[in-house]
Design an enzyme around this catalytic site. Structure first.
Site, PDB file in Angstrom:
ATOM      1  N   ASN A 171      -9.126   3.321  18.982  1.00 45.55           N
ATOM      2  CA  ASN A 171      -8.126   4.061  18.037  1.00 45.55           C
ATOM      3  C   ASN A 171      -7.333   4.886  18.922  1.00 45.55           C
ATOM      4  OD1 ASN A 171      -9.116   3.667  15.290  1.00 45.55           O
ATOM      5  ND2 ASN A 171     -11.114   3.704  16.332  1.00 45.55           N
ATOM      6  N   GLU A 172      -6.284   4.764  19.356  1.00 45.94           N
ATOM      7  CA  GLU A 172      -5.293   5.507  20.079  1.00 45.94           C
ATOM      8  C   GLU A 172      -4.595   6.602  19.505  1.00 45.94           C
ATOM      9  OE1 GLU A 172      -5.620   4.871  23.106  1.00 45.94           O
ATOM     10  OE2 GLU A 172      -5.666   2.698  23.714  1.00 45.94           O
ATOM     11  N   PRO A 173      -4.066   7.518  20.379  1.00 46.36           N
ATOM     12  CA  PRO A 173      -3.272   8.574  19.542  1.00 46.36           C
ATOM     13  C   PRO A 173      -2.397   7.985  18.362  1.00 46.36           C
ATOM     14  CG  PRO A 173      -3.351   8.769  21.870  1.00 46.36           C
ATOM     15  CD  PRO A 173      -3.947   7.568  21.516  1.00 46.36           C
ATOM     16  N   SER A 175      -3.988   7.473  15.425  1.00 44.05           N
ATOM     17  CA  SER A 175      -4.704   6.979  14.443  1.00 44.05           C
ATOM     18  C   SER A 175      -4.957   7.980  13.409  1.00 44.05           C
ATOM     19  CB  SER A 175      -6.097   6.621  15.114  1.00 44.05           C
ATOM     20  OG  SER A 175      -5.788   5.422  16.079  1.00 44.05           O
ATOM     21  N   THR A 190      -4.577   3.645  28.711  1.00 45.82           N
ATOM     22  CA  THR A 190      -5.685   2.748  28.253  1.00 45.82           C
ATOM     23  C   THR A 190      -5.690   1.346  29.054  1.00 45.82           C
ATOM     24  OG1 THR A 190      -5.939   3.811  26.229  1.00 45.82           O
ATOM     25  CG2 THR A 190      -7.183   1.422  26.517  1.00 45.82           C
TER      26      THR A 190
END
Ligand code: F6R
Length: 639
Positions: A171-173, A175, A190
């Site tokens: 869950n990347e920035p 999300s 990432t």
């Protein structure tokens, strides 16, 4: 320095003892090993309690480097203590997309390699997002994954790591707090972090399937593991910052049964660790005083000798003034301490009063071992000091601990193999090397001959660099510690063989000084293993007579630098010495211009080294000391 630790019991997650800065319950442990054992014990207890009640235990599992030791401990408990996983149903957080299960980079492969192949979990109870689902089916597949978790009764326990972007799962920035299992585009950082495992960022998938934030938050219990200095910033932001979709892990602040387990590196930026005087009253030992004064001086952008009583009082340090009387005396004491750390004589100044110098004057000519984990750390991290030690007449030995062979690109190796082939067309070895390099696929590990060639390339570069600094050929040693020799970034565990090799060289040289890399931010952990090899060896050798007169100095530099307050010896460099160091680093040509294992810093090693050395000099100057071009920094290790 003693870090003030929370003394709450691990399992009492409901009984928070938060500081006013912290919004997530956390504990700081001495090592990732210790923390992993605690977590494995909690998981084991949960599995057993559920079994007694005749229930299944639903575990949410993570991959990456963080949980590996937890899995090792669970396997140990299975093998030695009969812990059974037959009532466990597992759901993994994520998988790269697209990704074959058999691919060694897949999380499917990872989980089987690190856990499932070694325990008695039922194969039908294992769930890992499938990286091969067709694009058309992907949306429904994710909904079904979510449903499977719900139908199993929801997650009893979710294990998490944290990415440097603040991701949990993938869950990347950006999300959303209510997000469910879905496909997602991976953040650049990432992908940079994953690049070594994929041998370059170009091979890292751009997408992944991940459980959502909502899926994770629905777990009854969440434990997040954060190890090492590289995670310190994001860990602080997550625990102390505002809840924000830009740092998805901050959503965990809203979960009422979450614990973060941090080692000292990962906790180092927390307010209560970094600046404990802002949180509670402190026991002011000399080191803490020094740390606080340097911090205050940097905060106010004022040299130490200009700090006033008011500066101390306004910044949470009135307690210190009460102990010390006035800023005047304290400033002078701390200024002197900083000044005494500076020396142009890293091996000790002959015939000088050494009571306020970092090193002893005697013996005048010291035997010195410079340990270099990879064949370039010596010149990158302490090239200037090495130069001085040689020039000042010490018997210096440079000891390269690992071959560093995996960091040489195939193209570089091919170049050398082709030269060798022109010199000797008939060599079967050279033919095999060229053949192996030309026909290698993404999944193949280098043949032994290719690894040897890559190691030789690095040896020649290392030799050239120290020869340039004037080191005699006989004083260059290559240990090729066996733990490193796997041909991939996953290394073997440190073994007795490694330690014996270390013992032998130390015992042979009988050093008065050992310099070693204390640079634990190295992303692949090799520096840490090399340092542990030294510590293990010191343990064995410490009773020998010559060891009683041996001082160990830790350098940093390739990845990270000591905080100013930690430095016990600062060796200044003139502009000419900076250039000389740069030229020595240039001999490591296979590590120039876009190296294989760049880490999270896109600068070349010589640029990083120079920037850091200049910054250290600037910091000393800003604190009120003389202005030097650059400085290398060391901290003494007492064994
Ligand atoms: C892995 C995962 C990720 C990792 C995170 C930290 O399943 O979901 O969130 O936990 O990227 O990775 P490491 O542990 O390798 O630092």
């Amino acid at each position: 320095m003693k870090i003030i630790k929370k003394t709450i019991q691990y399992q009492k997650a409901g009984k928070f003892e938060e500081t006013r800065y912290e919004k997530i319950h956390n504990i700081i442990v001495d090592s990732a090993q210790e923390g992993s054992i605690l977590v494995a014990q909690e998981i084991a207890k949960l599995i057993k309690d559920k079994k007694e009640k005749g229930e299944n235990c639903i575990l949410g599992l993570a991959t990456g480097s963080s949980p590996i030791k937890v899995y090792e401990e669970l396997i140990r408990m299975h093998q030695d203590e009969g812990l059974s996983f037959t009532n466990v149903i597992s759901f993994n957080l994520d998988e790269y997309y697209p990704m074959e299960k058999e691919d060694i980079q897949s999380y499917h492969y990872f989980m089987h390699e690190h856990l499932f192949n070694h325990i008695d979990i039922l194969p039908e109870n294992v769930h890992i997002p499938d990286g091969k689902v067709s694009k058309d089916d992907l949306h429904q597949y994710c909904i079904d994954y979510e449903l499977q978790i719900k139908n199993a009764g929801g997650l009893d326990f979710q294990l998490l790591g944290i990415g440097r972007t603040g991701h949990i799962g993938f869950n990347e920035p950006g999300s959303h707090i209510n997000s469910g299992t879905r496909s997602i585009t991976l953040d650049y950082i990432t992908r940079v972090d994953a690049a070594p495992a994929f041998r370059g960022i170009m091979n890292v998938p751009r997408r992944a399937i991940t459980m959502g934030i909502g899926t994770v938050l629905a777990a009854k219990r969440i434990v997040l593991l954060s190890w090492g200095i590289n995670k310190a910033e994001i860990t602080k932001e997550t625990i102390e910052g505002k809840i924000s979709s830009q740092v998805p892990a901050t959503y965990l602040q809203g979960h009422n049964n979450t614990t973060f387990i941090l080692d000292e590196g990962a906790s180092s930026q927390l307010t209560r660790v970094k600046t404990p005087w802002l949180v509670s009253s402190c026991i002011w030992d000399n080191n803490l005083k020094f740390k606080a004064v340097v911090w205050l001086s940097e905060l106010l952008d004022k040299p130490i000798l200009r700090l006033t009583d008011k500066d101390y009082n306004n910044n949470g340090m009135s307690g210190l003034l009460i102990d010390e009387g006035s800023a005047y005396d304290l400033n002078i004491q701390m200024f002197n301490r900083l000044q005494h750390s500076i020396t142009g004589w890293p091996g000790g100044k002959p015939n000088a009063d050494d009571s306020n110098r970092p090193e002893r004057a005697n013996p005048i000519r010291k035997r010195v071992i410079v340990l270099s984990p990879h064949p370039d750390d010596d010149v990158i991290s302490m090239g200037g000091t090495l130069d001085r030690l040689i020039e000042q007449g010490h018997e210096v030995h440079v000891v390269y601990q690992t071959s560093g062979n995996i960091a040489v690109t195939d193209q570089e190796a091919l170049k050398f193999a082709e030269i060798a082939s022109q010199l000797n067309e008939d060599s079967g070895t050279v033919k095999e090397i060229i053949n192996n390099l030309k026909n290698k696929t993404k999944k193949d590990i280098d043949s032994q001959n290719v690894r040897n060639l890559k190691g030789i390339i690095r040896q020649s570069e290392a030799r050239a660099a120290v020869r340039y600094l004037g080191l005699p050929e006989a004083n260059i040693h290559f240990l090729q510690l066996p733990f490193y020799e796997t041909g991939s970034i996953k290394k073997k565990k440190l073994s007795q063989d490694d330690i014996e090799i270390m013992n032998e060289i130390i015992d042979k040289i009988k050093p008065h000084q050992i310099y070693a890399a204390g640079d634990l931010a190295d992303p692949h952990g090799t520096h840490e293993v090399c340092l542990n090899a030294l510590f293990a060896s010191l343990e064995v050798l410490k009773h020998k007579d010559y060891m009683k007169d041996c001082w160990v100095w830790l350098y940093r530099g390739a990845w990270h630098e000591w905080g100013t307050y930690e430095i016990e010896m600062a060796v200044p460099m003139s502009p000419d010495q900076v250039m000389k160091k740069r030229r020595a680093i240039f001999y490591h040509q296979s590590q120039k211009d876009g190296v294989m294992y760049q880490g999270n810093d896109s600068r070349e090693f010589w640029v990083r080294a120079e920037d850091r050395n200049r910054l250290t000099a600037k910091k000393y100057h800003d604190l009120g000391l003389a202005e030097y071009e650059a400085m290398e920094a060391f901290r003494r290790y007492h064994f």
